[in-house]
Design a protein around this motif. Structure first.
Motif, PDB file in Angstrom:
ATOM      1  N   TYR A 539       0.821  -1.207   0.000  1.00  0.00           N
ATOM      2  CA  TYR A 539       0.000   0.000   0.000  1.00  0.00           C
ATOM      3  C   TYR A 539       0.854   1.255   0.000  1.00  0.00           C
ATOM      4  O   TYR A 539       0.551   2.224  -0.711  1.00  0.00           O
ATOM      5  N   GLN A 540       1.909   1.259   0.789  1.00  0.00           N
ATOM      6  CA  GLN A 540       2.764   2.440   0.857  1.00  0.00           C
ATOM      7  C   GLN A 540       3.374   2.765  -0.499  1.00  0.00           C
ATOM      8  O   GLN A 540       3.461   3.941  -0.886  1.00  0.00           O
ATOM      9  N   ALA A 565      -9.897   4.045  -5.307  1.00  0.00           N
ATOM     10  CA  ALA A 565      -8.645   4.120  -6.066  1.00  0.00           C
ATOM     11  C   ALA A 565      -7.871   2.815  -5.932  1.00  0.00           C
ATOM     12  O   ALA A 565      -7.315   2.297  -6.917  1.00  0.00           O
ATOM     13  N   VAL A 566      -7.835   2.275  -4.726  1.00  0.00           N
ATOM     14  CA  VAL A 566      -7.124   1.009  -4.494  1.00  0.00           C
ATOM     15  C   VAL A 566      -7.794  -0.123  -5.268  1.00  0.00           C
ATOM     16  O   VAL A 566      -7.116  -0.934  -5.929  1.00  0.00           O
ATOM     17  N   MET A 567      -9.111  -0.207  -5.208  1.00  0.00           N
ATOM     18  CA  MET A 567      -9.821  -1.284  -5.893  1.00  0.00           C
ATOM     19  C   MET A 567      -9.642  -1.214  -7.416  1.00  0.00           C
ATOM     20  O   MET A 567      -9.433  -2.237  -8.075  1.00  0.00           O
ATOM     21  N   ALA A 568      -9.719   0.005  -7.967  1.00  0.00           N
ATOM     22  CA  ALA A 568      -9.553   0.164  -9.412  1.00  0.00           C
ATOM     23  C   ALA A 568      -8.123  -0.180  -9.819  1.00  0.00           C
ATOM     24  O   ALA A 568      -7.886  -0.792 -10.873  1.00  0.00           O
ATOM     25  N   GLY A 610      -1.600  -6.808  -4.708  1.00  0.00           N
ATOM     26  CA  GLY A 610      -2.332  -5.563  -4.882  1.00  0.00           C
ATOM     27  C   GLY A 610      -2.032  -4.538  -3.813  1.00  0.00           C
ATOM     28  O   GLY A 610      -1.488  -4.857  -2.745  1.00  0.00           O
ATOM     29  N   ALA A 611      -2.413  -3.296  -4.090  1.00  0.00           N
ATOM     30  CA  ALA A 611      -2.256  -2.229  -3.102  1.00  0.00           C
ATOM     31  C   ALA A 611      -3.107  -2.501  -1.869  1.00  0.00           C
ATOM     32  O   ALA A 611      -2.784  -2.068  -0.764  1.00  0.00           O
ATOM     33  N   GLY A 612      -4.204  -3.232  -2.038  1.00  0.00           N
ATOM     34  CA  GLY A 612      -5.073  -3.589  -0.924  1.00  0.00           C
ATOM     35  C   GLY A 612      -4.672  -4.882  -0.248  1.00  0.00           C
ATOM     36  O   GLY A 612      -5.396  -5.371   0.618  1.00  0.00           O
ATOM     37  N   GLY A 613      -3.523  -5.447  -0.626  1.00  0.00           N
ATOM     38  CA  GLY A 613      -3.035  -6.686  -0.021  1.00  0.00           C
ATOM     39  C   GLY A 613      -2.906  -7.797  -1.038  1.00  0.00           C
ATOM     40  O   GLY A 613      -3.389  -7.710  -2.174  1.00  0.00           O
TER      41      GLY A 613
END
Length: 640
Positions: A539-540, A565-568, A610-613
């Protein structure tokens, strides 16, 4: 004004609309629409009842169309919808209605004109519009006014060849059918894939080269960045196209608000990161706007289907809209064309590869990166079990969208609450209160006031299960804050889009009226940035890239709060990974079927970072399989 009859009459009224001058002529033409679509007034009344909108009993329709005055806009809109008039044609009808109401009729421009050849954008950098050319469109004539209007909607600087084409169209419009109207119908651009629809929104597909403001001012910075990235990708060669399909513009009945901007920004970051290493193939990103109410999905999907070949090389569609009927219809249509799909915000249970949401059969090619509703509500039930003071609950639900279609997201919430396996049903059975509210025509305001006041009865619920959209949650919190028993603490338990609720809302910050909201976010920045997150660095890295300047454009860091934004980003990242995995040697663009197959192989050791994990894709359902459990967030002053 000639009459219309038979299904073939649509072309006739479309042509005659441009000559309408009076309300009598407008009414006469409108009266022929049901006949032209093969409908009796009894059938019109029946269809209106099915759509749950403005009632259109036979007597009312007959009286309205015979009364010597211009019918109300709401009547015209509903009659056109009931008769199955296409949205682009509805927009034309309402444009004429407004012209008649304002005394500006007739329009005098035919719709089906083709764009002048010289008006197509050149492939090289065009010369800038000069004062001499600008003088060509000065004056007060109708053609000059229309020409200036079109010019003002074009990207800057205005290419000379575009202006030449526009000027030529103005001169020859009476002879060739009015080339200028073509631009008005296509969002003031030369792109036939864009259409101006009812309400003035621009729907369709763009890669950013049609003008950075074509989808609205809010999207202008990120569309400028996408355009620049796409130009670099096309110049370098060796690319495929990924589309972000979603309701990207705002309208009166929009359920997304400004969150579409966050969504597009996240998708761009994923595109930009994918192209950094010059790996094959590069990713070209296009935006496919379904319109704020998603009603333009058929034309958008049809356009996307044509893009799998040629220079576009479309191999995947991300986004996929919200959990509602229009999105489902779009997904089934794309699936039949074997086009892979990665949903970024789809959370309704069964809106996945299984197609269990409506029993309509498998939706092959669909995967999604957001945790579904049942996953969210199981986490909420576990959190509530830690608080024995929570005993009784009321249910508040909004089962229909503003389009009067089933809202799969809110219905999934209610189903999860009532599902005995989730663990929330005992609270509802103890409370015994259940309320529905409608979101059509502004009816939600009075309904939510009544519902909030009803929570002061006996027994007073400790909890409200809110099975609705965040669009109306803010208003509901305000109503709870103003209820007669406001000093009684209450907790609202709801779905993921409560992340958009402003934490500074008065109703969440008054100790004298303790209210809190409990939900599971799709991607909460505080949770993701926490040292407790095992995937913190993912994420960072994303957040750092998000806040950098890209092609002179900067994105607001606060846009990360919604999680969109993270999901997209993770949806485009998932598509990219499947695309790269499907690419063989020697390097050739992968087929849509190969990319679709690879989506279901993102399992076991083949994970998505992903940015969300870190997550995987369940090959049976296409659902996200997270490597750690979702976390609950609480907003507000009430701390049980």
């Amino acid at each position: 004004m000639t009459g219309l009859s038979g299904p073939g009459g649509a072309a006739a009224w479309r042509e005659q609309l441009y000559t309408v001058e009076t309300h009598q002529e407008f009414r006469g033409l409108l009266a022929g629409v049901p006949r032209s679509m093969g409908l009796s007034l009894d059938q019109v009344a029946g269809k209106a009842a099915e759509l749950r909108g403005l009632p259109l009993p036979k007597a009312t329709v007959g009286a309205t169309l015979s009364r010597d005055k211009l019918p109300k806009a709401e009547f015209v809109e509903q009659l056109l919808r009931v008769c199955g008039i296409e949205e682009a044609d509805q927009a034309l009808w309402m444009k004429v209605w407004q012209a008649v109401a304002d005394g500006r009729a007739p329009l005098g421009e035919p719709e089906d004109a083709v764009p002048p050849k010289d008006a197509m954008p050149p492939q090289t950098d065009p010369p800038v519009l000069t004062g001499d050319e600008d003088s060509a469109i000065k004056g007060s004539s109708g053609s000059a006014r229309l020409l200036r209007s079109v010019r003002d909607r074009l990207p800057r600087p205005v290419p000379r060849r575009w202006l030449v084409g526009l000027t030529a169209a103005a001169i020859v419009a009476p002879a060739v059918g009015g080339g200028l109207w073509w631009y008005s119908a296509h969002c003031g651009t030369a792109n036939p894939a864009l259409r101006t629809v009812l309400g003035g929104e621009c729907s369709g597909v763009t890669d950013g080269s049609d003008g950075h403001g074509v989808l609205g001012k809010e999207l202008e910075p990120v569309l400028a960045a996408i355009d620049a990235e796409n130009q670099a990708v096309v110049k370098a060669g060796g690319y495929v196209t990924v589309a972000l399909m979603a309701p990207l513009t705002k309208g009166d009945k929009s359920l997304t608000g400004n969150r579409a901007v966050h969504q597009v920004e996240g998708a761009f970051i994923a595109q930009h990161e994918a192209n950094k290493d010059n790996a094959y193939p590069r990713i070209r990103l296009v935006l496919a706007n379904m319109g704020s109410n998603e009603k333009s999905w058929p034309a958008v999907v049809d356009q996307l289907k044509t893009m799998t070949g040629g220079s576009d090389r479309l191999v995947a569609v991300t986004g996929m809209g919200l959990s509602q009927q229009e999105s489902l219809d779009a997904a089934r249509s794309l699936s039949k064309a074997h086009i892979p799909m990665v949903g970024d915000l789809l959370t309704a249970d069964g809106f996945d590869k299984s197609g269990a949401i409506d029993g309509g059969g498998e939706i092959r090619g669909l995967v999604r990166v957001a945790p579904n509703v049942s996953t969210q509500f199981k986490a909420l039930a576990q959190e509530m079990a830690k608080h024995p003071e929570m005993k009784t609950a009321a249910l508040v639900s909004a089962p229909y969208t503003p389009n009067e279609r089933p809202d799969f997201y809110t219905r999934s919430q209610e189903a999860a609450i009532r599902n005995p396996d989730i663990g929330l049903l005992p609270y509802l059975e103890a409370g015994g209160l259940s309320f529905n509210f409608t979101v059509q025509q502004g009816a939600e305001d009075s309904s939510l006031t009544t519902i909030a006041n009803n929570t002061c009865g006996s027994p007073k619920p400790d909890v409200v299960f809110y099975a609705g959209r965040a669009t109306y949650l803010q208003k509901f919190i305000e109503k709870l804050h103003a209820r007669p028993c406001r000093t009684t603490p209450i907790t609202v338990v709801t779905g993921s889009d409560a992340a958009t609720l402003d934490p500074k809302t008065e109703g969440l910050n008054d100790p004298g009226a303790p209210i809190s909201v409990l939900y599971v976010p799709l991607a909460d920045p505080d949770q993701l940035a926490s040292s407790a997150n095992p995937d913190q660095t993912l994420y960072q890295d994303f957040a750092t890239e998000f806040t950098r300047t890209h092609y002179g454009q900067e994105f607001d860091k606060s846009h990360l709060a919604s999680g969109w934004a993270v999901m997209a980003h993770d949806a485009v990242l998932t598509a990219k990974q499947a695309i790269r995995n499907a690419t063989g040697t020697p390097q050739t663009p992968p087929s849509v079927r190969a990319v679709g197959d690879q989506l279901y192989l993102l399992d076991s050791m083949n994970v998505v970072t992903g940015a969300g994990g870190v997550f995987r894709i369940d090959p049976q359902t296409g659902n996200r399989k997270s490597t750690h459990d979702p976390q609950v967030v609480r907003k507000g002053t009430h701390r049980p």
